[in-house]
Design a protein around this motif. Structure first.
Motif, PDB file in Angstrom:
ATOM      1  N   ARG A 249       0.848  -1.188   0.000  1.00  0.00           N
ATOM      2  CA  ARG A 249       0.000   0.000   0.000  1.00  0.00           C
ATOM      3  C   ARG A 249       0.885   1.242   0.000  1.00  0.00           C
ATOM      4  O   ARG A 249       1.980   1.243   0.577  1.00  0.00           O
ATOM      5  CB  ARG A 249      -0.964   0.003   1.187  1.00  0.00           C
ATOM      6  CG  ARG A 249      -0.328   0.149   2.531  1.00  0.00           C
ATOM      7  CD  ARG A 249      -1.373   0.139   3.640  1.00  0.00           C
ATOM      8  NE  ARG A 249      -1.889  -1.187   3.905  1.00  0.00           N
ATOM      9  CZ  ARG A 249      -3.160  -1.534   3.711  1.00  0.00           C
ATOM     10  NH1 ARG A 249      -4.024  -0.664   3.240  1.00  0.00           N
ATOM     11  NH2 ARG A 249      -3.565  -2.752   3.993  1.00  0.00           N
ATOM     12  N   ALA A 250       0.425   2.285  -0.674  1.00  0.00           N
ATOM     13  CA  ALA A 250       1.169   3.535  -0.772  1.00  0.00           C
ATOM     14  C   ALA A 250       0.708   4.491   0.322  1.00  0.00           C
ATOM     15  O   ALA A 250      -0.484   4.727   0.483  1.00  0.00           O
ATOM     16  CB  ALA A 250       0.971   4.173  -2.144  1.00  0.00           C
ATOM     17  N   THR A 251       1.656   5.025   1.073  1.00  0.00           N
ATOM     18  CA  THR A 251       1.354   6.055   2.058  1.00  0.00           C
ATOM     19  C   THR A 251       1.720   7.451   1.549  1.00  0.00           C
ATOM     20  O   THR A 251       1.310   8.450   2.136  1.00  0.00           O
ATOM     21  CB  THR A 251       2.109   5.788   3.366  1.00  0.00           C
ATOM     22  OG1 THR A 251       3.522   5.761   3.110  1.00  0.00           O
ATOM     23  CG2 THR A 251       1.688   4.437   3.956  1.00  0.00           C
ATOM     24  N   LYS A 252       2.492   7.494   0.452  1.00  0.00           N
ATOM     25  CA  LYS A 252       2.817   8.749  -0.218  1.00  0.00           C
ATOM     26  C   LYS A 252       3.061   8.433  -1.682  1.00  0.00           C
ATOM     27  O   LYS A 252       3.741   7.456  -2.009  1.00  0.00           O
ATOM     28  CB  LYS A 252       4.065   9.400   0.393  1.00  0.00           C
ATOM     29  CG  LYS A 252       4.551  10.630  -0.369  1.00  0.00           C
ATOM     30  CD  LYS A 252       5.887  11.111   0.166  1.00  0.00           C
ATOM     31  CE  LYS A 252       6.428  12.267  -0.665  1.00  0.00           C
ATOM     32  NZ  LYS A 252       7.749  12.718  -0.187  1.00  0.00           N
ATOM     33  N   ASN A 253       2.473   9.227  -2.568  1.00  0.00           N
ATOM     34  CA  ASN A 253       2.640   8.985  -3.997  1.00  0.00           C
ATOM     35  C   ASN A 253       2.434  10.297  -4.746  1.00  0.00           C
ATOM     36  O   ASN A 253       1.319  10.816  -4.790  1.00  0.00           O
ATOM     37  CB  ASN A 253       1.654   7.928  -4.497  1.00  0.00           C
ATOM     38  CG  ASN A 253       1.999   7.429  -5.889  1.00  0.00           C
ATOM     39  OD1 ASN A 253       2.868   7.994  -6.565  1.00  0.00           O
ATOM     40  ND2 ASN A 253       1.337   6.379  -6.327  1.00  0.00           N
ATOM     41  N   ARG A 254       3.493  10.839  -5.301  1.00  0.00           N
ATOM     42  CA  ARG A 254       3.409  12.087  -6.052  1.00  0.00           C
ATOM     43  C   ARG A 254       2.871  11.899  -7.463  1.00  0.00           C
ATOM     44  O   ARG A 254       2.563  12.873  -8.134  1.00  0.00           O
ATOM     45  CB  ARG A 254       4.795  12.732  -6.131  1.00  0.00           C
ATOM     46  CG  ARG A 254       5.291  13.273  -4.797  1.00  0.00           C
ATOM     47  CD  ARG A 254       6.716  13.769  -4.894  1.00  0.00           C
ATOM     48  NE  ARG A 254       7.169  14.353  -3.622  1.00  0.00           N
ATOM     49  CZ  ARG A 254       8.433  14.612  -3.332  1.00  0.00           C
ATOM     50  NH1 ARG A 254       9.374  14.357  -4.209  1.00  0.00           N
ATOM     51  NH2 ARG A 254       8.758  15.127  -2.154  1.00  0.00           N
ATOM     52  N   PRO A 257      -2.449   7.511  -6.898  1.00  0.00           N
ATOM     53  CA  PRO A 257      -3.291   7.499  -5.702  1.00  0.00           C
ATOM     54  C   PRO A 257      -2.552   6.940  -4.493  1.00  0.00           C
ATOM     55  O   PRO A 257      -1.551   6.230  -4.623  1.00  0.00           O
ATOM     56  CB  PRO A 257      -4.460   6.585  -6.105  1.00  0.00           C
ATOM     57  CG  PRO A 257      -3.859   5.661  -7.117  1.00  0.00           C
ATOM     58  CD  PRO A 257      -2.840   6.470  -7.869  1.00  0.00           C
ATOM     59  N   VAL A 258      -3.067   7.255  -3.321  1.00  0.00           N
ATOM     60  CA  VAL A 258      -2.502   6.719  -2.081  1.00  0.00           C
ATOM     61  C   VAL A 258      -3.502   5.793  -1.385  1.00  0.00           C
ATOM     62  O   VAL A 258      -3.312   5.451  -0.226  1.00  0.00           O
ATOM     63  CB  VAL A 258      -2.092   7.851  -1.114  1.00  0.00           C
ATOM     64  CG1 VAL A 258      -0.927   8.631  -1.673  1.00  0.00           C
ATOM     65  CG2 VAL A 258      -3.271   8.776  -0.824  1.00  0.00           C
ATOM     66  N   ASP A 259      -4.557   5.407  -2.092  1.00  0.00           N
ATOM     67  CA  ASP A 259      -5.560   4.538  -1.491  1.00  0.00           C
ATOM     68  C   ASP A 259      -5.714   3.231  -2.265  1.00  0.00           C
ATOM     69  O   ASP A 259      -6.748   2.588  -2.205  1.00  0.00           O
ATOM     70  CB  ASP A 259      -6.912   5.252  -1.412  1.00  0.00           C
ATOM     71  CG  ASP A 259      -7.360   5.792  -2.757  1.00  0.00           C
ATOM     72  OD1 ASP A 259      -6.586   5.677  -3.730  1.00  0.00           O
ATOM     73  OD2 ASP A 259      -8.474   6.330  -2.836  1.00  0.00           O
ATOM     74  N   GLU A 260      -4.671   2.830  -2.998  1.00  0.00           N
ATOM     75  CA  GLU A 260      -4.700   1.561  -3.705  1.00  0.00           C
ATOM     76  C   GLU A 260      -3.892   0.526  -2.942  1.00  0.00           C
ATOM     77  O   GLU A 260      -2.954   0.853  -2.220  1.00  0.00           O
ATOM     78  CB  GLU A 260      -4.134   1.715  -5.116  1.00  0.00           C
ATOM     79  CG  GLU A 260      -5.125   2.278  -6.130  1.00  0.00           C
ATOM     80  CD  GLU A 260      -6.208   1.283  -6.487  1.00  0.00           C
ATOM     81  OE1 GLU A 260      -6.234   0.182  -5.913  1.00  0.00           O
ATOM     82  OE2 GLU A 260      -7.058   1.622  -7.332  1.00  0.00           O
ATOM     83  N   VAL A 261      -4.251  -0.737  -3.127  1.00  0.00           N
ATOM     84  CA  VAL A 261      -3.580  -1.846  -2.461  1.00  0.00           C
ATOM     85  C   VAL A 261      -3.276  -2.918  -3.490  1.00  0.00           C
ATOM     86  O   VAL A 261      -4.140  -3.265  -4.315  1.00  0.00           O
ATOM     87  CB  VAL A 261      -4.450  -2.433  -1.325  1.00  0.00           C
ATOM     88  CG1 VAL A 261      -3.788  -3.664  -0.728  1.00  0.00           C
ATOM     89  CG2 VAL A 261      -4.681  -1.392  -0.248  1.00  0.00           C
ATOM     90  N   LEU A 298     -13.013  -2.442   2.687  1.00  0.00           N
ATOM     91  CA  LEU A 298     -12.260  -1.735   1.666  1.00  0.00           C
ATOM     92  C   LEU A 298     -10.796  -1.680   2.065  1.00  0.00           C
ATOM     93  O   LEU A 298     -10.441  -1.126   3.105  1.00  0.00           O
ATOM     94  CB  LEU A 298     -12.797  -0.313   1.478  1.00  0.00           C
ATOM     95  CG  LEU A 298     -13.985  -0.113   0.541  1.00  0.00           C
ATOM     96  CD1 LEU A 298     -14.298   1.375   0.419  1.00  0.00           C
ATOM     97  CD2 LEU A 298     -13.736  -0.702  -0.830  1.00  0.00           C
ATOM     98  N   GLU A 299      -9.944  -2.284   1.231  1.00  0.00           N
ATOM     99  CA  GLU A 299      -8.501  -2.146   1.377  1.00  0.00           C
ATOM    100  C   GLU A 299      -8.045  -1.181   0.302  1.00  0.00           C
ATOM    101  O   GLU A 299      -7.922  -1.537  -0.864  1.00  0.00           O
ATOM    102  CB  GLU A 299      -7.811  -3.503   1.216  1.00  0.00           C
ATOM    103  CG  GLU A 299      -7.954  -4.419   2.412  1.00  0.00           C
ATOM    104  CD  GLU A 299      -7.163  -3.938   3.604  1.00  0.00           C
ATOM    105  OE1 GLU A 299      -6.317  -3.030   3.437  1.00  0.00           O
ATOM    106  OE2 GLU A 299      -7.380  -4.443   4.711  1.00  0.00           O
ATOM    107  N   GLY A 300      -7.849   0.080   0.688  1.00  0.00           N
ATOM    108  CA  GLY A 300      -7.630   1.105  -0.305  1.00  0.00           C
ATOM    109  C   GLY A 300      -8.923   1.369  -1.048  1.00  0.00           C
ATOM    110  O   GLY A 300      -9.934   1.740  -0.463  1.00  0.00           O
ATOM    111  N   ARG A 301      -8.926   1.149  -2.351  1.00  0.00           N
ATOM    112  CA  ARG A 301     -10.145   1.241  -3.137  1.00  0.00           C
ATOM    113  C   ARG A 301     -10.631  -0.127  -3.592  1.00  0.00           C
ATOM    114  O   ARG A 301     -11.508  -0.224  -4.438  1.00  0.00           O
ATOM    115  CB  ARG A 301      -9.907   2.143  -4.355  1.00  0.00           C
ATOM    116  CG  ARG A 301      -9.730   3.599  -4.005  1.00  0.00           C
ATOM    117  CD  ARG A 301      -9.710   4.480  -5.227  1.00  0.00           C
ATOM    118  NE  ARG A 301      -8.528   4.237  -6.050  1.00  0.00           N
ATOM    119  CZ  ARG A 301      -8.269   4.920  -7.168  1.00  0.00           C
ATOM    120  NH1 ARG A 301      -9.105   5.850  -7.582  1.00  0.00           N
ATOM    121  NH2 ARG A 301      -7.184   4.665  -7.867  1.00  0.00           N
TER     122      ARG A 301
END
Length: 475
Positions: A249-254, A257-261, A298-301
């Motif tokens: 899972r992403a906690t930071k992403n420039r 998204p940061v809600d994908e798993v 929901l795990e992320g989206r």
């Protein structure tokens, strides 16, 4: 004593972690308590203007192709990154020891090499022969995949200059040291300097860089907090030792998204992507049994069905409460509401609540399924296998709204569930109104826990619910 500047002003020392200032150098920051994080900063207003590296241009004239993502060859990782790796991106992958970080990045390096890109894998923790053995086991041998075992930053940059890779993998940043910087490898100063050098190299040459980071015993990323600020993407690699399932899972992403798993399975032959993990957290029963209910978390989206099981037995002495995979505080609250609002008594019994497959249920949307499982185990009744339940339970026994209800119910319908019990005043999502229509799924809205128990009893008498669909008004 702090050094005096030419203008007679005292130089300030600033914490690199939180920005706390001190008139003189101290070993520990007085604000964030970090050791060795104070650096000297001269008086403001003395930095002269210098020639620019490139002139500023209107933002509409900046070419897009320079930041176009390229696939890693691992679809689940691309899902988390937002399409792939952008040239010049620096990604920090952190996780517990043995979770599979090196295996995942070796798989990514091999996949990138197979599409014709040059890849350099630098290992500071293992010898080249050890990495080769893992590559043989995982099928990661390719002529465009270069391997080096180095612990010095200068030697690492020398390999980059010689190989000129499109993808650089550094395993791990805590094992690389800069020769001209004080401190031991893995220390605050060393990690900060090594990471900054890798970021400069990545931006200057357009090299996509993947860096492995260690974690502390509480699960946070080891090293200074500035490490996460320097990189473009921070990924957490999670998994239980007793299970082969791994999640990124992403906690930071420039760049995404940061809600994908992303879901993976760690096997003896390496790591493989799990594109449809829906069946991992649901057991297979030959016959329905009491004490089991399905919810959709929901795990992320990504909606994932999770089975919650409960066992209620008579207590020999003092009643016990045991939970696995659910929050103990919420489990205790659900038991209390069941007894006070729905007359399901369990205070004099041993109650065990667990999720299937090592899943972790953190959100309150699983309260209703937990309550139905406990009520089923207490009464000896069966929650019909075609029923899925979603809802947060309040202390008054009311059912509260569930966010993102529509994708959860669509996933339930895809998996063959025909009855859904949800809060009465839950909406179908932004911009929707009226009843929540899901093809193949009968949605029942219940105002409180007692009403939800009645809906489940009616669903057990016939596969087609007797009551009409409940209209769910817009939020």
């Amino acid at each position: 004593m702090a050094k005096a500047s030419r203008s007679g002003e005292r130089a300030a020392y600033v914490c690199a972690e939180c920005g706390w200032e001190a008139a003189k150098w101290v070993g520990r920051c007085g604000e964030c308590q970090a050791w060795g994080s104070l650096t000297e900063r001269g008086p403001a207003g003395l930095t002269p203007a210098r020639p620019v590296s490139a002139p500023a241009i209107p933002i509409g004239q900046v070419p897009r192709d320079e930041a176009r993502a390229r696939t890693t060859g691992v679809p689940e990782l691309d899902r988390v990154l937002g399409g792939g790796l952008v040239p010049g991106v620096v990604v920090l992958l952190a996780g517990e020891p043995g979770v599979g970080k090196s295996t995942l990045l070796l798989e990514v390096a091999a996949q990138v090499a197979r599409v014709g890109a040059t890849t350099l894998y630098v290992s500071g923790e293992e010898s080249a022969a050890q990495v080769r053995l893992r590559a043989d086991r995982c099928g990661g041998i390719h002529d465009r995949l270069f391997l080096a075992a180095e612990t010095q930053l200068g030697a690492l940059l020398g390999h980059v200059q010689e190989v000129r890779p499109d993808l650089l993998v550094v395993d791990s940043v805590q094992t690389i040291s800069a020769e001209d910087v004080d401190g031991v490898p893995g220390g605050v100063t060393q990690v900060k300097e090594v990471t900054a050098a890798l970021v400069r190299q990545a931006k200057a040459r357009g090299i996509s860089t993947l860096v492995v980071g260690h974690v502390t015993k509480d699960g946070s990323i080891a090293g200074p907090r500035v490490l996460e600020h320097l990189v473009d993407v921070v990924l957490q690699f999670e998994g239980e030792r007793s299970s082969s399932l791994r999640m990124v899972r992403a906690t930071k992403n420039r760049f995404g998204p940061v809600d994908e798993v992303g879901c993976f399975a760690l096997t003896a032959d390496g790591i493989t992507a799990v594109s449809d993990p829906s069946g991992l957290f649901v057991s297979r029963h030959h016959h329905p049994v009491p004490g089991s209910c399905i919810t959709v978390a929901l795990e992320g989206r990504r909606p994932l069905p999770i089975e919650i099981q409960a066992l209620v037995t008579s207590a020999a002495d003092r009643p016990r409460r045991a939970q696995t995979g659910v929050d103990p505080g919420r489990a205790a609250m659900v038991l209390a509401v069941l007894e006070a609002r729905a007359r399901v008594r369990s205070s004099d019994s041993d109650v065990f609540v667990a999720t299937v497959g090592g899943a972790r249920l953190h959100e309150p949307a699983g309260d209703l399924a937990m309550a139905l499982a406990v009520a089923s185990a207490t009464r000896g009744t069966i929650v019909p296998p075609q029923v899925v339940a979603l809802g947060e339970i309040g202390l008054a026994g009311e059912l509260r709204r569930v966010p993102d209800l529509r994708p959860r119910l669509m996933e339930a319908a895809r998996l063959g569930f025909t009855v859904a019990v949800v809060p009465h005043h839950n909406d179908g999502g932004p911009g929707t109104s009226g009843p929540l229509e899901i093809p193949g799924l009968h949605v029942h809205g219940a105002p409180d826990l007692a009403a939800a128990l009645q809906v489940v009893e009616q669903a057990g008498t016939s596969r087609a619910p007797r009551a009409p669909r409940t209209e769910l008004p817009d939020f």
